[in-house]
Design an enzyme around this catalytic site. Structure first.
Site, mmCIF file in Angstrom:
data_model
loop_
_atom_site.group_PDB
_atom_site.id
_atom_site.type_symbol
_atom_site.label_atom_id
_atom_site.label_comp_id
_atom_site.label_asym_id
_atom_site.label_seq_id
_atom_site.Cartn_x
_atom_site.Cartn_y
_atom_site.Cartn_z
ATOM 1 N N LEU A 72 41.724 39.321 32.784
ATOM 2 C CA LEU A 72 42.834 38.375 33.120
ATOM 3 C C LEU A 72 42.213 37.008 32.978
ATOM 4 C CD1 LEU A 72 44.278 40.504 36.082
ATOM 5 C CD2 LEU A 72 45.398 40.087 33.673
ATOM 6 N N GLY A 73 41.100 36.873 33.435
ATOM 7 C CA GLY A 73 40.643 35.522 33.573
ATOM 8 C C GLY A 73 39.047 35.538 33.331
ATOM 9 N N VAL A 82 34.365 37.220 36.114
ATOM 10 C CA VAL A 82 35.264 37.529 35.150
ATOM 11 C C VAL A 82 36.114 38.606 35.870
ATOM 12 C CG1 VAL A 82 35.603 38.835 32.853
ATOM 13 C CG2 VAL A 82 33.299 37.772 33.215
ATOM 14 N N ASP A 95 41.421 24.774 45.939
ATOM 15 C CA ASP A 95 41.809 25.083 44.317
ATOM 16 C C ASP A 95 43.192 25.204 44.088
ATOM 17 O OD1 ASP A 95 41.004 24.824 41.633
ATOM 18 O OD2 ASP A 95 40.233 26.884 41.610
HETATM 19 P P1 ADP Z 1 39.123 32.901 38.242
HETATM 20 O O1 ADP Z 1 37.892 32.637 39.257
HETATM 21 O O2 ADP Z 1 38.969 33.299 36.955
HETATM 22 O O3 ADP Z 1 39.878 31.734 38.451
HETATM 23 P P2 ADP Z 1 41.307 34.357 39.763
HETATM 24 O O4 ADP Z 1 40.796 34.881 40.981
HETATM 25 O O5 ADP Z 1 42.118 32.823 39.761
HETATM 26 O O6 ADP Z 1 39.873 34.123 39.096
HETATM 27 O O7 ADP Z 1 41.893 35.173 38.894
HETATM 28 C C1 ADP Z 1 42.085 35.100 37.330
HETATM 29 C C2 ADP Z 1 43.712 35.532 37.083
HETATM 30 O O8 ADP Z 1 43.699 37.009 37.347
HETATM 31 C C3 ADP Z 1 44.690 34.648 37.731
HETATM 32 O O9 ADP Z 1 44.916 33.649 37.138
HETATM 33 C C4 ADP Z 1 45.841 35.774 37.676
HETATM 34 O O10 ADP Z 1 46.547 35.650 36.240
HETATM 35 C C5 ADP Z 1 44.902 36.961 37.600
HETATM 36 N N1 ADP Z 1 44.988 37.701 38.850
HETATM 37 C C6 ADP Z 1 44.041 37.477 39.989
HETATM 38 N N2 ADP Z 1 44.382 38.149 40.861
HETATM 39 C C7 ADP Z 1 45.620 39.088 40.791
HETATM 40 C C8 ADP Z 1 46.250 39.815 41.492
HETATM 41 N N3 ADP Z 1 45.830 40.232 42.715
HETATM 42 N N4 ADP Z 1 47.304 40.560 40.985
HETATM 43 C C9 ADP Z 1 47.668 40.173 39.569
HETATM 44 N N5 ADP Z 1 46.798 39.051 38.852
HETATM 45 C C10 ADP Z 1 45.842 38.786 39.526
HETATM 46 MG MG MG Z 2 41.669 30.995 39.312
#
Ligand code: ADP
Ligand code: MG
Length: 352
Positions: free
Chosen positions: A28-29, A35, A167
């Site tokens: 997802l990211g 990761v 952020d």
């Molecule tokens: P990063 O440090 O990569 O930015 P994030 O915590 O923002 O990590 O998560 C990356 C992506 O994963 C988010 O932009 C979202 O699309 C997805 N994501 C994160 N947490 C959730 C969650 N609890 N439920 C659904 N999707 C999530």
């Molecule tokens: Mg993020």
């Protein structure tokens, strides 16, 4: 002391997880510090709730777990449901922390904003079905008001707990299908000022597209991180002096701006806007004077939306996007702003 005992006992009775319990799904990211995957439980635990998001993080994961545990206890509704965090292994590359949340749904505000349907796509997911109502500017305003109220509600929860997110951006806002409301995610850059965790700002973490102009959230006069007990005693005072929460307010203000102006939703147009605003000494009214005379229809539409009801939306926006942190409105005060008084909000009363 009691707080720590309670936290410990609470954690003791929660289910625990290990690496082997999960089957990783779609990525997802990916950032410099970890990761993120969608994950489900492997067969042997398949009877339990099964949709999760799993982040494998570097050494900063320890702080992120701490933040999530704190948020979970103090203002759980503000953020995605945190389930568990643990140290998986220490390899040559250093420690690897695993963080686990419930899967809240597939829509981030960033994704929703990129759709030509915005804000009607949000109305659809909040109400669960398409409403047969007029699609004028008034309607768009009601939907944007509803989103803004949810964002400020979540942010007020964090700020009242003593946490500054640092952020806040559409990529870090998720629509929770379970609660039919937006929640904040990604506490990877957050600071807890009451106990001094991550006290020294890691400016390199901040996203320049949404960051307020001040480089340091705490004044540069503030000495480096004091020990935890000292920080706990000092920080309410420091909070009052420096108003670090207003950093997030600036970011939320930019999100408000992007929701109102379709032409400011892309990264490149936001970056261009930031440049223009800087040239106007961060004075939104001056920016308006600069661009309005030769505004595109999309830009004009944004001003029209914010000018509804005697310009109450524009008034709120300008009280968030200001150069001086102390002149920006707080999340709590923003929630009490007349922008949110209107009857219209009731039409979408499913939310909180
Ligand atoms: P990063 O440090 O990569 O930015 P994030 O915590 O923002 O990590 O998560 C990356 C992506 O994963 C988010 O932009 C979202 O699309 C997805 N994501 C994160 N947490 C959730 C969650 N609890 N439920 C659904 N999707 C999530
Ligand atoms: Mg993020």
């Amino acid at each position: 002391f009691d707080m720590f005992v309670l936290a410990f006992v609470e954690r003791l009775f929660r289910p625990t997880f290990r690496k082997d319990d999960f089957v990783l799904g779609k990525k997802l990211g990916e950032g410099s510090f970890g990761v993120v995957y969608r994950a489900s439980l492997s067969k042997k635990r398949a009877s339990e709730e099964s949709e999760y998001v799993l982040k494998k993080a570097t050494e900063y994961g320890a702080v992120e777990i701490w933040m999530n545990e704190r948020v979970r206890r103090a203002c759980g509704n503000s953020c995605a449901d945190f389930v568990y965090g643990f140290l998986e292994k220490s390899s040559k590359k250093g420690p690897e922390y695993w963080l686990l949340w419930k899967y809240e749904g597939e829509s981030t505000l960033a994704g929703l904003l990129q759709s030509r349907e915005f804000p009607y796509n949000v109305e659809t997911i909040i109400l669960g079905k398409v409403q047969d109502l007029p699609k004028g500017l008034e309607r768009e305003n009601i939907i944007i008001q509803t989103i803004m109220r949810q964002l400020l509600f979540a942010l007020d929860g964090l700020h009242s707990t003593g946490i500054v997110h640092r952020d806040v951006k559409p990529q870090n806002i998720i629509f929770s299908e379970g609660s039919r409301a937006f929640k904040i995610i990604d506490l990877g850059a957050a600071a807890d000022l009451r106990v001094g965790i991550n006290y020294i700002p890691k400016e390199f973490l901040l996203d320049p597209r949404y960051a307020a102009p001040e480089q340091y959230i705490m004044s540069t006069q503030t000495p480096s991180a004091p020990s935890a007990p000292v920080a706990a005693a000092l920080s309410p005072v420091l909070w009052q002096m420096n108003l670090p929460d207003r950093f997030d307010i600036y970011s939320i203000g930019l999100i408000f701006l992007q929701m109102a102006f379709p032409s400011l939703r892309s990264d490149s147009s936001l970056i261009q806007f930031n440049r223009q605003l800087k040239r106007c000494d961060y004075d939104l009214t001056a920016w308006r004077k600069l661009v309005e005379p030769r505004a595109s229809p999309d830009l004009r539409k944004g001003f029209e939306l914010l000018d509804l009801d005697g310009g109450i939306g524009w008034e709120l926006l300008t009280s968030m996007v200001r150069y001086k942190a102390r002149q920006r409105i707080s999340a709590k005060a923003a929630l009490a702003h007349p922008y949110f008084d209107r009857q219209g909000l009731l039409a979408l009363s499913v939310m909180q």
